[in-house]
Design a protein around this motif. Structure first.
Motif, PDB file in Angstrom:
ATOM      1  N   UNK A  79       0.861  -1.183   0.000  1.00 53.91           N
ATOM      2  CA  UNK A  79       0.000   0.000   0.000  1.00 53.91           C
ATOM      3  C   UNK A  79       0.902   1.238   0.000  1.00 53.91           C
ATOM      4  N   UNK A  80       0.341   2.394  -0.291  1.00 59.34           N
ATOM      5  CA  UNK A  80       1.190   3.591  -0.319  1.00 59.34           C
ATOM      6  C   UNK A  80       1.992   3.809   0.957  1.00 59.34           C
ATOM      7  N   UNK A  81       1.425   3.446   2.107  1.00 59.58           N
ATOM      8  CA  UNK A  81       2.141   3.699   3.361  1.00 59.58           C
ATOM      9  C   UNK A  81       2.873   2.474   3.905  1.00 59.58           C
ATOM     10  N   UNK A  82       2.738   1.307   3.249  1.00 55.16           N
ATOM     11  CA  UNK A  82       3.433   0.111   3.743  1.00 55.16           C
ATOM     12  C   UNK A  82       4.619  -0.282   2.872  1.00 55.16           C
ATOM     13  N   UNK A  83       4.836   0.428   1.763  1.00 50.57           N
ATOM     14  CA  UNK A  83       5.987   0.207   0.890  1.00 50.57           C
ATOM     15  C   UNK A  83       5.868  -1.148   0.166  1.00 50.57           C
ATOM     16  N   UNK A  84       6.824  -1.458  -0.684  1.00 46.85           N
ATOM     17  CA  UNK A  84       6.848  -2.702  -1.447  1.00 46.85           C
ATOM     18  C   UNK A  84       8.258  -3.267  -1.392  1.00 46.85           C
ATOM     19  N   UNK A  85       8.384  -4.541  -1.075  1.00 45.39           N
ATOM     20  CA  UNK A  85       9.688  -5.132  -0.801  1.00 45.39           C
ATOM     21  C   UNK A  85      10.673  -4.952  -1.949  1.00 45.39           C
ATOM     22  N   UNK A  86      10.253  -5.189  -3.180  1.00 43.07           N
ATOM     23  CA  UNK A  86      11.200  -5.178  -4.288  1.00 43.07           C
ATOM     24  C   UNK A  86      11.317  -3.824  -4.993  1.00 43.07           C
ATOM     25  N   UNK A  87      10.564  -2.851  -4.516  1.00 45.25           N
ATOM     26  CA  UNK A  87      10.721  -1.466  -4.960  1.00 45.25           C
ATOM     27  C   UNK A  87      10.832  -0.575  -3.727  1.00 45.25           C
ATOM     28  N   UNK A  88      11.507  -1.066  -2.709  1.00 47.61           N
ATOM     29  CA  UNK A  88      11.519  -0.393  -1.408  1.00 47.61           C
ATOM     30  C   UNK A  88      12.092   1.022  -1.496  1.00 47.61           C
ATOM     31  N   UNK A  89      11.283   1.979  -1.055  1.00 40.22           N
ATOM     32  CA  UNK A  89      11.736   3.366  -1.042  1.00 40.22           C
ATOM     33  C   UNK A  89      11.260   4.088   0.213  1.00 40.22           C
ATOM     34  N   UNK A  90      10.474   3.394   1.041  1.00 44.00           N
ATOM     35  CA  UNK A  90       9.911   4.003   2.241  1.00 44.00           C
ATOM     36  C   UNK A  90      10.278   3.221   3.488  1.00 44.00           C
ATOM     37  N   UNK A  91       9.258   2.699   4.180  1.00 41.82           N
ATOM     38  CA  UNK A  91       9.488   2.075   5.487  1.00 41.82           C
ATOM     39  C   UNK A  91      10.294   0.779   5.389  1.00 41.82           C
ATOM     40  N   UNK A  92      10.134   0.037   4.304  1.00 45.68           N
ATOM     41  CA  UNK A  92      10.922  -1.194   4.157  1.00 45.68           C
ATOM     42  C   UNK A  92      12.389  -0.859   3.945  1.00 45.68           C
ATOM     43  N   UNK A  93      12.659   0.139   3.116  1.00 42.65           N
ATOM     44  CA  UNK A  93      14.040   0.573   2.916  1.00 42.65           C
ATOM     45  C   UNK A  93      14.648   1.058   4.233  1.00 42.65           C
ATOM     46  N   UNK A  94      13.866   1.791   5.025  1.00 38.60           N
ATOM     47  CA  UNK A  94      14.357   2.269   6.324  1.00 38.60           C
ATOM     48  C   UNK A  94      14.669   1.087   7.245  1.00 38.60           C
TER      49      UNK A  94
END
Length: 434
Positions: A43-58
């Motif tokens: 979702x927009x606020x849960x990020x995406x593992x293989x395109x991580x640019x938000x919370x997963x990247x952090x």
């Protein structure tokens, strides 16, 4: 319609045995039960593992800091996914890869898919699934072979043996090839009184099955990268083998684990003297296995040395309320973590003391020299060829069409394309080429 799997899990929980198997959290309550309510997707606020640019990247940056590496990738597909990614990064154009013979079948599967040719390194060992790789053996193999993309070994082994990572990494650097380490059973080595994690000792990349010894849900793993050559394109390499729907509860449990360990850095160090005392007890009974440099927190007992098979010993431990990780013909293995209770260790000690009271059922076999079976075709040719399943007694002389191995430990006795010479250690049915 009934619920056989659910019922089996519930019934096993009711046995209330002390848990010396994976996962590392030991169902101790360290894993937040609210995770079960967080089964979301991208979702927009849960990020995406293989395109991580938000919370997963952090979260991945926090993990890289925790393990002191240049890049960490989260895997929700277990250590198998991290292993496949690691091999892909090191062999982008196929080629040859030095491999310790005691590798997990997921590595063989990756090489099959990628068209990589394994060049086998025999560990100096005590049996088919165990043993260490030494720097001088790697150096000798490199001097005799060309066009090698990298060196891939398993350390620690299922039994806790640790190879000469420092020496091997130096040799690999001399030849400008990466050292890849299947560290599935050693994530915790970073947090001991002496940091002996293979990434610290010089490995280029490690696949770490954090759920085995850290407080993470089953299926949680990491790919740790400490070599600039393999950072770019690493996400794309992982996505090649992975589901497009990675489970968020598993990833969240890894995130929580990193925070917990960073705040409780000495929790594994405090466990070391407890395990050391149990190992002294086992050594006095003559059943401590193996010798040499080993994982300080893994207990492997060679009960066959006192005339008791590993299978019988495993059943005895279960009757005493202790669930081991694994038992084979000769050994019983226990995975210990800080999330085992004091009562768990009391029960384990008491059961070990009573082992000598059991009736003997094992006659020691003369150890045969480990050798490489004859290979007559590539991994890919064998796996994609026409095949059939036959009883293992009829498999002698046939060509293996699969990784013929018991699981655990998931280490192939025969690789695809090899001629089967004995059915010892094989499953009841074997896949062979027609």
């Amino acid at each position: 319609m009934n619920t056989p799997l659910y019922n089996a899990l519930v019934n096993h929980k009711r046995l209330n045995r002390s848990s010396f198997h994976t996962p590392g959290h030991k169902s101790s309550g360290i894993i937040n039960s609210e995770l079960l309510e967080l089964d979301y997707t991208e979702l927009p606020d849960t990020d995406a593992l293989f395109e991580a640019s938000g919370v997963i990247l952090e979260a991945e940056k926090n993990l890289a800091e925790l393990f002191d590496v240049k890049r960490t990738l989260i895997s929700a597909g277990g250590c198998s996914l991290a292993i496949m990614t690691m091999i892909r990064l090191a062999t982008m154009n196929g080629g040859k890869l030095f491999c310790g013979r005691n590798i997990h079948r997921s590595a063989v599967n990756a090489m099959t898919l990628l068209g990589v040719e394994p060049i086998w390194l025999l560990p100096r060992n005590n049996g088919a699934f165990t043993g260490r790789i030494y720097a001088e053996d790697v150096r000798k193999a490199l001097a005799e072979n060309s066009d090698i993309c990298g060196c891939y070994i398993t350390s620690p082994t299922y039994y806790g043996e640790i190879s000469d990572i420092v020496g091997i990494s130096k040799v690999c650097k001399e030849y400008n090839i990466p050292l890849l380490v299947d560290n599935a059973h050693g994530s915790h080595l970073k947090f001991l009184s002496e940091d002996i994690h293979p990434i610290t000792l010089g490995a280029s990349m490690t696949a770490c099955s954090v759920h085995k010894t850290l407080p993470v849900l089953t299926g949680g793993a990491l790919l740790n990268i400490n070599d600039d050559r393999f950072i770019e394109g690493s996400k794309e390499a992982m996505s090649l083998f992975a589901s497009t729907s990675p489970p968020y509860p598993i990833m969240a449990s890894i995130d929580l684990c990193a925070d917990y360990i960073s705040k409780n850095a000495d929790i594994y160090k405090r466990l070391e003297p407890i395990i050391a005392e149990i190992k002294i007890l086992a050594d006095r009974l003559g059943i401590l296995q193996p010798d040499g440099l080993c994982d300080p927190l893994r207990i492997a007992l060679n009960t066959a040395s006192i005339g008791i098979s590993g299978e019988k010993a495993g059943e005895f431990f279960r009757s005493m309320g202790v669930e081991p990780e694994f038992a084979d013909d000769e050994n019983v293995v226990f995975i210990c973590t800080p999330f085992n209770s004091e009562n768990d260790f009391t029960k384990l000690r008491n059961a070990i003391k009573l082992l000598t009271k059991l009736d003997k059922d094992f006659v020691a076999k003369e150890k045969s020299e480990i050798f490489l079976p004859k290979r007559v075709m590539s991994l890919r040719e064998a796996v994609l060829g026409k095949s059939e399943f036959i009883p293992r007694e009829k498999a002698i002389g046939r060509i293996s069409a699969d990784t013929a191995c018991p699981c655990p430990p998931g280490i192939p006795v025969y690789m695809p394309g090899e001629i089967i010479e004995s059915y010892d250690c094989l499953n009841e049915f074997v896949k062979v080429l027609i």
